[in-house]
Design a protein around this motif. Structure first.
Motif, PDB file in Angstrom:
ATOM      1  N   MET A   1       0.934  -1.523  -0.072  1.00 48.19           N
ATOM      2  CA  MET A   1       0.227   0.042   0.053  1.00 48.19           C
ATOM      3  C   MET A   1       0.903   1.032   0.270  1.00 48.19           C
ATOM      4  SD  MET A   1      -3.068  -0.742  -0.135  1.00 48.19           S
ATOM      5  CE  MET A   1      -3.947   0.524   0.107  1.00 48.19           C
ATOM      6  N   ALA A   4      -0.293   8.584   1.217  1.00 52.43           N
ATOM      7  CA  ALA A   4      -1.579   9.082   0.092  1.00 52.43           C
ATOM      8  C   ALA A   4      -0.706  10.843   0.015  1.00 52.43           C
ATOM      9  CB  ALA A   4      -2.948   9.713   1.644  1.00 52.43           C
ATOM     10  N   GLU A  95     -10.132  10.406  -3.247  1.00 52.49           N
ATOM     11  CA  GLU A  95      -8.935  10.288  -2.383  1.00 52.49           C
ATOM     12  C   GLU A  95      -7.851   9.754  -2.929  1.00 52.49           C
ATOM     13  OE1 GLU A  95      -9.346   6.257   0.226  1.00 52.49           O
ATOM     14  OE2 GLU A  95      -9.405   5.347  -2.194  1.00 52.49           O
ATOM     15  N   SER A  96      -6.873  10.078  -1.932  1.00 50.89           N
ATOM     16  CA  SER A  96      -5.499   9.904  -2.646  1.00 50.89           C
ATOM     17  C   SER A  96      -4.928   8.796  -2.680  1.00 50.89           C
ATOM     18  CB  SER A  96      -4.685  11.252  -2.186  1.00 50.89           C
ATOM     19  OG  SER A  96      -3.132  10.905  -2.168  1.00 50.89           O
ATOM     20  N   ASP A  97      -5.082   7.660  -3.651  1.00 48.27           N
ATOM     21  CA  ASP A  97      -4.483   6.433  -3.698  1.00 48.27           C
ATOM     22  C   ASP A  97      -3.275   6.488  -4.090  1.00 48.27           C
ATOM     23  OD1 ASP A  97      -4.029   3.878  -4.057  1.00 48.27           O
ATOM     24  OD2 ASP A  97      -5.892   3.305  -3.614  1.00 48.27           O
ATOM     25  N   ASN A  99      -1.487   3.695  -4.820  1.00 51.09           N
ATOM     26  CA  ASN A  99      -1.396   2.871  -5.666  1.00 51.09           C
ATOM     27  C   ASN A  99      -2.740   2.418  -7.002  1.00 51.09           C
ATOM     28  OD1 ASN A  99       0.268   0.295  -4.815  1.00 51.09           O
ATOM     29  ND2 ASN A  99      -1.051   0.226  -3.103  1.00 51.09           N
ATOM     30  N   TRP A 100      -3.384   3.354  -6.569  1.00 58.25           N
ATOM     31  CA  TRP A 100      -4.769   4.142  -7.646  1.00 58.25           C
ATOM     32  C   TRP A 100      -3.333   4.909  -9.145  1.00 58.25           C
ATOM     33  CZ3 TRP A 100      -6.624   7.650 -10.465  1.00 58.25           C
ATOM     34  CH2 TRP A 100      -8.474   7.221 -11.043  1.00 58.25           C
TER      35      TRP A 100
END
Ligand code: ADP
Ligand code: MG
Length: 315
Positions: A1, A4, A95-97, A99-100
């Motif tokens: 993970m 952020a 959201e700040s992700d 991975n995405w």
């Protein structure tokens, strides 16, 4: 993970390193990008927004979402016979992700490299997931919607119905074997902008557009802009084999009315039909234009055929 990242880290880590192609005097990082206008032809620009839950499921593979977002925009340039140069990205994220974002940015920049277009700016905001891309290209011989005339033949550039037939699979409403699932995802997320066909027909076609909302609805736009009437013969439609296997008896109606295939619909004056046929582009003549009210009449084996639904409209 991943952690952020904040707004400026997002821009720096995932987008600012985009390779800067031709004509980029100053890329991402200042208030504006500075772009060298081409010395010939015209600039062509277009914008499309993809909203999660409306244009794609929010939980879809970020790389596929990015590919689709850029490809549908590039399709508009292709439909105008414009060569892609630059694009900007307005990204709204719930959201700040990291991975995405990593997957999204690699899908985006890979697609950009494939089509020779560079990311030169954008905006990053928080809110419901939505992706807006603006593309800019250059064209010397634009293909417009308003040039068609009576007697012109109507063509489509390739198979129809795959993306519309894929939709229930994409939404998880239809279960299919893994191989078919893969084909459905490819049809939906990776539409092919028709640059080569557009360039090849540009000396001959009287009008063109890309089929985003469905053949009948989009052909109606040509009819309105060119003040002509259309008759199309559905037994001639190149129904995609994927549509056939996913939708069975419904495949024809999806090919006529379903959207998202991003093939071209174009028209050719009678004296130029032979030249187009000689190019062997794999295009299909599906009907003709005549004088009269701007409408599309559909026929199937000599009988009038009633479209089950209009093309997609947001409002
Ligand atoms: P400003 O506050 O001047 O509008 P921003 O802080 O929004 O500038 O953006 C800083 C720089 O990063 C600008 O060059 C902008 O074009 C670029 N940028 C912002 N978001 C993105 C994004 N999602 N993709 C690419 N470039 C971006
Ligand atoms: Mg800003």
């Amino acid at each position: 993970m991943g952690a952020a990242p904040g707004e400026f880290e997002i821009i720096r880590d995932f987008f600012a390193s985009a390779p800067q192609g031709q004509g980029v005097v100053l890329g991402i990082g200042d208030d504006c990008a500075l772009l060298q206008a081409p010395s010939q032809g015209q600039l062509a620009t277009s914008m499309d927004t993809l909203v999660a839950g409306r244009h794609f499921p929010a939980e879809a593979d970020p790389a596929a979402i990015a590919a689709r977002a850029l490809r549908v925009n590039l399709s508009d340039l292709a439909a105008m016979n414009a060569r892609p140069l630059w694009f900007t990205l307005a990204l709204t994220l719930p959201e700040s992700d990291a991975n995405w974002l990593r997957k999204f940015s690699s899908g985006l920049l890979q697609t950009a490299a494939q089509f020779g277009v560079s990311l030169v700016g954008g905006d990053t905001t928080a809110g419901p997931l939505s992706i807006t891309i603006q593309v800019i290209g250059q064209t010397a011989r634009p293909l417009r919607r308003d040039g068609a005339g009576c007697g012109d033949s109507i063509y489509v550039s390739g198979p129809l119905g795959a993306a519309a037939a894929a939709l229930p699979v994409i939404l998880g409403d239809q279960r299919v074997p893994a191989e078919v699932q893969h084909q459905a995802e490819h049809a939906f997320y990776f539409p092919e902008p028709q640059f080569a066909t557009a360039a090849a027909i540009s000396d001959f076609a009287s009008s063109a557009l890309d089929i985003s909302d469905g053949l009948i609805a989009d052909l109606a736009h040509i009819c309105e802009s060119s003040h002509v009437s259309a008759d199309i013969y559905l037994e001639r439609l190149p129904v995609s084999p994927i549509a056939q296997s996913l939708a069975g008896a419904n495949a024809l109606s999806l090919s006529a009315g379903g959207g998202d295939d991003y093939q071209l619909c174009f028209t050719v004056p009678p004296e130029k039909v032979e030249s187009v046929e000689k190019l062997e582009l794999g295009v299909t003549a599906i009907g003709t234009l005549s004088a009269g009210a701007a409408e599309v009449r559909c026929w199937h084996n000599g009988e009038p055929w009633q479209a089950p639904s209009k093309g997609y409209q947001h409002f």
